[in-house]
Design a protein around this motif. Structure first.
Motif, PDB file in Angstrom:
ATOM      1  N   LEU A 267       8.951  -1.792  11.282  1.00  0.00           N
ATOM      2  CA  LEU A 267       9.620  -2.443  10.157  1.00  0.00           C
ATOM      3  C   LEU A 267       9.138  -1.894   8.815  1.00  0.00           C
ATOM      4  O   LEU A 267       9.939  -1.676   7.903  1.00  0.00           O
ATOM      5  N   LEU A 268       7.831  -1.662   8.696  1.00  0.00           N
ATOM      6  CA  LEU A 268       7.296  -1.094   7.457  1.00  0.00           C
ATOM      7  C   LEU A 268       7.874   0.300   7.209  1.00  0.00           C
ATOM      8  O   LEU A 268       8.241   0.633   6.078  1.00  0.00           O
ATOM      9  N   GLU A 269       7.957   1.099   8.262  1.00  0.00           N
ATOM     10  CA  GLU A 269       8.525   2.437   8.102  1.00  0.00           C
ATOM     11  C   GLU A 269       9.987   2.349   7.660  1.00  0.00           C
ATOM     12  O   GLU A 269      10.418   3.084   6.770  1.00  0.00           O
ATOM     13  N   LEU A 270      10.743   1.467   8.270  1.00  0.00           N
ATOM     14  CA  LEU A 270      12.152   1.315   7.900  1.00  0.00           C
ATOM     15  C   LEU A 270      12.327   0.876   6.447  1.00  0.00           C
ATOM     16  O   LEU A 270      13.332   1.190   5.822  1.00  0.00           O
ATOM     17  N   ARG A 271      11.352   0.188   5.925  1.00  0.00           N
ATOM     18  CA  ARG A 271      11.399  -0.255   4.526  1.00  0.00           C
ATOM     19  C   ARG A 271      10.814   0.781   3.564  1.00  0.00           C
ATOM     20  O   ARG A 271      10.665   0.512   2.376  1.00  0.00           O
ATOM     21  N   GLY A 272      10.472   1.961   4.087  1.00  0.00           N
ATOM     22  CA  GLY A 272       9.953   3.029   3.239  1.00  0.00           C
ATOM     23  C   GLY A 272       8.481   2.898   2.908  1.00  0.00           C
ATOM     24  O   GLY A 272       7.987   3.565   2.003  1.00  0.00           O
ATOM     25  N   ARG A 273       7.780   2.083   3.640  1.00  0.00           N
ATOM     26  CA  ARG A 273       6.349   1.855   3.396  1.00  0.00           C
ATOM     27  C   ARG A 273       5.537   2.588   4.472  1.00  0.00           C
ATOM     28  O   ARG A 273       4.827   1.981   5.255  1.00  0.00           O
ATOM     29  N   GLN A 274       5.657   3.916   4.451  1.00  0.00           N
ATOM     30  CA  GLN A 274       5.070   4.744   5.498  1.00  0.00           C
ATOM     31  C   GLN A 274       3.549   4.639   5.592  1.00  0.00           C
ATOM     32  O   GLN A 274       3.001   4.623   6.695  1.00  0.00           O
ATOM     33  N   HIS A 275       2.873   4.580   4.465  1.00  0.00           N
ATOM     34  CA  HIS A 275       1.404   4.529   4.517  1.00  0.00           C
ATOM     35  C   HIS A 275       0.921   3.228   5.156  1.00  0.00           C
ATOM     36  O   HIS A 275      -0.071   3.240   5.892  1.00  0.00           O
ATOM     37  N   GLU A 276       1.619   2.149   4.916  1.00  0.00           N
ATOM     38  CA  GLU A 276       1.265   0.886   5.565  1.00  0.00           C
ATOM     39  C   GLU A 276       1.586   0.948   7.055  1.00  0.00           C
ATOM     40  O   GLU A 276       0.830   0.421   7.883  1.00  0.00           O
ATOM     41  N   ALA A 277       2.687   1.603   7.407  1.00  0.00           N
ATOM     42  CA  ALA A 277       3.038   1.779   8.816  1.00  0.00           C
ATOM     43  C   ALA A 277       1.963   2.591   9.528  1.00  0.00           C
ATOM     44  O   ALA A 277       1.570   2.259  10.650  1.00  0.00           O
ATOM     45  N   VAL A 278       1.486   3.648   8.874  1.00  0.00           N
ATOM     46  CA  VAL A 278       0.418   4.471   9.446  1.00  0.00           C
ATOM     47  C   VAL A 278      -0.812   3.613   9.724  1.00  0.00           C
ATOM     48  O   VAL A 278      -1.424   3.704  10.797  1.00  0.00           O
ATOM     49  N   ALA A 279      -1.189   2.761   8.786  1.00  0.00           N
ATOM     50  CA  ALA A 279      -2.363   1.897   8.963  1.00  0.00           C
ATOM     51  C   ALA A 279      -2.186   0.968  10.172  1.00  0.00           C
ATOM     52  O   ALA A 279      -3.131   0.774  10.957  1.00  0.00           O
ATOM     53  N   LYS A 280      -1.003   0.420  10.349  1.00  0.00           N
ATOM     54  CA  LYS A 280      -0.747  -0.470  11.498  1.00  0.00           C
ATOM     55  C   LYS A 280      -0.803   0.311  12.802  1.00  0.00           C
ATOM     56  O   LYS A 280      -1.348  -0.168  13.805  1.00  0.00           O
ATOM     57  N   LEU A 281      -0.237   1.502  12.815  1.00  0.00           N
ATOM     58  CA  LEU A 281      -0.281   2.321  14.024  1.00  0.00           C
ATOM     59  C   LEU A 281      -1.708   2.737  14.361  1.00  0.00           C
ATOM     60  O   LEU A 281      -2.101   2.743  15.536  1.00  0.00           O
TER      61      LEU A 281
END
Length: 163
Positions: free
Chosen positions: A8-22
């Protein structure tokens, strides 16, 4: 849950936060192939543009799930578009297609790679070509309009047979 949040973070353009979750998910489960694949794709194409790290993550995803056409396709895309190692990319796409002949991402990316090779007369065309550099009339057996993304209309089916 972490994987869903990262998506969901990636889809919202928040890639760095998505990376942290992954990364948090991988810390909990180092063999989560979905997280490894997603992180590899993000690291290579959307955040750091780090091909070395992406290759390592893709290799771990393949190791975690050796029968995953998706993992092989992500690894091939990293080789194709990130590292520009076209022979390695072709082999990975073909391996993914041997496992799943209908795997759409592998079919389309391999097709694009082969199309580029054939339309370039067999040359390795890893750089982008400007409109002024492209053939308009097609005196070499190619019919190109000069717009990126056009379909090659050459004689024969050699490129299709190579696939």
């Amino acid at each position: 849950m972490l994987f869903s949040v990262a998506t969901l973070l990636e889809l919202r353009g928040r890639q760095h936060e998505a990376v942290a979750k992954l990364q948090a998910l991988i810390a909990l489960n180092g063999t989560h192939s979905g997280a490894l694949m997603s992180l590899a794709r993000l690291v290579c194409f959307k955040t750091k543009l780090d091909v070395v790290k992406a290759r390592e993550l893709a290799a771990r995803a393949i190791e975690a799930d050796p029968n995953s056409s998706q993992a092989l396709s992500i690894a091939a895309q990293i080789e194709h578009y990130g590292a520009r190692d076209l022979p390695a990319a072709k082999e990975m796409y073909r391996t993914a297609l041997r496992q799943d002949p209908a795997h759409f991402p592998s079919l389309t990316h391999l097709g694009r790679l082969l199309h580029t090779e054939v339309s370039g007369g067999g040359r390795d065309r890893t750089r982008s070509v400007s409109v002024s550099e492209r053939s308009i009339s097609g005196g070499d057996g190619h019919a190109e309009s000069g717009v990126d993304g056009d379909v090659w209309e050459g004689e024969g089916v050699e490129g299709a047979e190579q696939c």
